[in-house]
Design a protein around this motif. Sequence first.
Motif, PDB file in Angstrom:
ATOM      1  N   GLY A 181       0.797  -1.217   0.000  1.00  0.00           N
ATOM      2  CA  GLY A 181       0.000   0.000   0.000  1.00  0.00           C
ATOM      3  C   GLY A 181       0.828   1.264   0.000  1.00  0.00           C
ATOM      4  N   GLY A 182       2.095   1.144   0.299  1.00  0.00           N
ATOM      5  CA  GLY A 182       2.966   2.300   0.389  1.00  0.00           C
ATOM      6  C   GLY A 182       3.542   2.714  -0.947  1.00  0.00           C
ATOM      7  N   PRO A 183       4.211   3.885  -0.977  1.00  0.00           N
ATOM      8  CA  PRO A 183       4.854   4.382  -2.185  1.00  0.00           C
ATOM      9  C   PRO A 183       6.376   4.197  -2.139  1.00  0.00           C
ATOM     10  CG  PRO A 183       4.579   6.201  -0.676  1.00  0.00           C
ATOM     11  CD  PRO A 183       4.143   4.943   0.053  1.00  0.00           C
ATOM     12  N   LEU A 184       6.959   4.320  -3.320  1.00  0.00           N
ATOM     13  CA  LEU A 184       8.414   4.314  -3.441  1.00  0.00           C
ATOM     14  C   LEU A 184       8.743   4.992  -4.760  1.00  0.00           C
ATOM     15  CD1 LEU A 184      10.582   3.109  -1.529  1.00  0.00           C
ATOM     16  CD2 LEU A 184      10.686   1.125  -3.051  1.00  0.00           C
ATOM     17  N   ARG A 185       9.817   5.755  -4.799  1.00  0.00           N
ATOM     18  CA  ARG A 185      10.247   6.390  -6.046  1.00  0.00           C
ATOM     19  C   ARG A 185      11.660   5.946  -6.382  1.00  0.00           C
ATOM     20  NH1 ARG A 185      11.100  12.645  -7.987  1.00  0.00           N
ATOM     21  NH2 ARG A 185      12.911  12.543  -6.623  1.00  0.00           N
ATOM     22  N   THR A 225       4.032   5.609 -12.357  1.00  0.00           N
ATOM     23  CA  THR A 225       4.202   6.693 -13.325  1.00  0.00           C
ATOM     24  C   THR A 225       5.683   6.886 -13.584  1.00  0.00           C
ATOM     25  OG1 THR A 225       2.229   7.820 -12.483  1.00  0.00           O
ATOM     26  CG2 THR A 225       3.740   9.106 -13.846  1.00  0.00           C
ATOM     27  N   THR A 226       6.046   6.972 -14.867  1.00  0.00           N
ATOM     28  CA  THR A 226       7.437   7.239 -15.212  1.00  0.00           C
ATOM     29  C   THR A 226       7.555   8.608 -15.871  1.00  0.00           C
ATOM     30  OG1 THR A 226       9.433   6.350 -16.248  1.00  0.00           O
ATOM     31  CG2 THR A 226       7.387   6.126 -17.490  1.00  0.00           C
ATOM     32  N   THR A 227       8.607   9.335 -15.519  1.00  0.00           N
ATOM     33  CA  THR A 227       8.863  10.660 -16.078  1.00  0.00           C
ATOM     34  C   THR A 227      10.361  10.819 -16.324  1.00  0.00           C
ATOM     35  OG1 THR A 227       9.024  11.572 -13.837  1.00  0.00           O
ATOM     36  CG2 THR A 227       6.894  11.779 -14.948  1.00  0.00           C
ATOM     37  N   LYS A 228      10.682  11.765 -17.202  1.00  0.00           N
ATOM     38  CA  LYS A 228      12.086  12.060 -17.500  1.00  0.00           C
ATOM     39  C   LYS A 228      12.384  13.508 -17.147  1.00  0.00           C
ATOM     40  CE  LYS A 228      12.239  10.749 -21.928  1.00  0.00           C
ATOM     41  NZ  LYS A 228      12.838  10.431 -23.247  1.00  0.00           N
ATOM     42  N   ASP A 229      13.531  13.771 -16.563  1.00  0.00           N
ATOM     43  CA  ASP A 229      14.030  15.121 -16.343  1.00  0.00           C
ATOM     44  C   ASP A 229      15.316  15.247 -17.152  1.00  0.00           C
ATOM     45  OD1 ASP A 229      15.282  17.455 -15.436  1.00  0.00           O
ATOM     46  OD2 ASP A 229      14.396  17.262 -13.447  1.00  0.00           O
ATOM     47  N   HIS A 230      15.188  15.843 -18.344  1.00  0.00           N
ATOM     48  CA  HIS A 230      16.361  15.927 -19.226  1.00  0.00           C
ATOM     49  C   HIS A 230      17.450  16.785 -18.622  1.00  0.00           C
ATOM     50  CE1 HIS A 230      14.431  13.686 -22.304  1.00  0.00           C
ATOM     51  NE2 HIS A 230      13.483  14.569 -22.503  1.00  0.00           N
ATOM     52  N   THR A 265      17.887  12.290 -15.699  1.00  0.00           N
ATOM     53  CA  THR A 265      17.368  11.282 -14.786  1.00  0.00           C
ATOM     54  C   THR A 265      15.973  10.834 -15.198  1.00  0.00           C
ATOM     55  OG1 THR A 265      18.648  12.236 -12.963  1.00  0.00           O
ATOM     56  CG2 THR A 265      16.853  10.750 -12.370  1.00  0.00           C
ATOM     57  N   LEU A 266      15.760   9.528 -15.108  1.00  0.00           N
ATOM     58  CA  LEU A 266      14.460   8.904 -15.323  1.00  0.00           C
ATOM     59  C   LEU A 266      13.913   8.514 -13.952  1.00  0.00           C
ATOM     60  CD1 LEU A 266      12.460   7.511 -17.426  1.00  0.00           C
ATOM     61  CD2 LEU A 266      13.809   5.446 -17.009  1.00  0.00           C
ATOM     62  N   TYR A 267      12.610   8.673 -13.764  1.00  0.00           N
ATOM     63  CA  TYR A 267      11.995   8.343 -12.485  1.00  0.00           C
ATOM     64  C   TYR A 267      10.876   7.327 -12.673  1.00  0.00           C
ATOM     65  CZ  TYR A 267      14.261  12.625 -10.895  1.00  0.00           C
ATOM     66  OH  TYR A 267      15.184  13.599 -10.592  1.00  0.00           O
ATOM     67  N   LEU A 268      10.695   6.498 -11.633  1.00  0.00           N
ATOM     68  CA  LEU A 268       9.527   5.624 -11.568  1.00  0.00           C
ATOM     69  C   LEU A 268       8.874   5.847 -10.207  1.00  0.00           C
ATOM     70  CD1 LEU A 268       7.875   3.386 -13.005  1.00  0.00           C
ATOM     71  CD2 LEU A 268       9.202   1.726 -11.665  1.00  0.00           C
ATOM     72  N   GLN A 269       7.702   6.476 -10.232  1.00  0.00           N
ATOM     73  CA  GLN A 269       6.929   6.667  -9.016  1.00  0.00           C
ATOM     74  C   GLN A 269       5.978   5.476  -8.878  1.00  0.00           C
ATOM     75  OE1 GLN A 269       6.988   9.174  -6.575  1.00  0.00           O
ATOM     76  NE2 GLN A 269       5.609   7.762  -5.499  1.00  0.00           N
ATOM     77  N   MET A 270       6.118   4.766  -7.775  1.00  0.00           N
ATOM     78  CA  MET A 270       5.305   3.572  -7.553  1.00  0.00           C
ATOM     79  C   MET A 270       4.398   3.806  -6.345  1.00  0.00           C
ATOM     80  SD  MET A 270       8.176   0.601  -8.180  1.00  0.00           S
ATOM     81  CE  MET A 270       9.165   1.059  -6.758  1.00  0.00           C
TER      82      MET A 270
END
Length: 126
Positions: free
Chosen positions: A15-19, A68-73, A77-82
Amino acid sequence: QVQLQETGGGSVQAGGPLRLPCAVFGYSTASDCMGWFRQPPGKEREGVAVIDDDGSASYADSVKGRFTTTKDHAKGTLYLQMNSLKPDDTAMYYCAADPRPWACPIETLRTRGKYWGQGTQVTVSS
C-alpha cells in the motif's frame, strides 16, 4: 562511458509508495527511449513502463494506474513513481535507455536495449 544507475530501492509495506531514480551518465537522454523493467525472484525480466522522446509513456497492465514514469532531461534522470505497492511488485528493478528510434516498443527495449543499469531491489511486505 555510458552508465545508468538506479537508486531508491528498499523494503516497504503493501500500500505504500516508493520512487526510483535512474541517473544517466555519459550522454544526453533527450532523444532516447527509456524504460523500467523488473525481474521477480525465479522469473524472467518483464517490462514495467516505457517513455519515448516526446514524453509519451505506456505501462504494463499490472502497474497501470499505480506507477508513473517521467524524464528530467536537465538532470539526466528517469523516475519511476510507484504507489499502492503490492507484494507481487517485489523484484529487482532495472532502467534501460536506447538512442535508436526503433527501440521504443517495450518488448524491443527489453530484448535489445543498448544501455542498462545494475538494478535496485524492491521488496513489498504484506
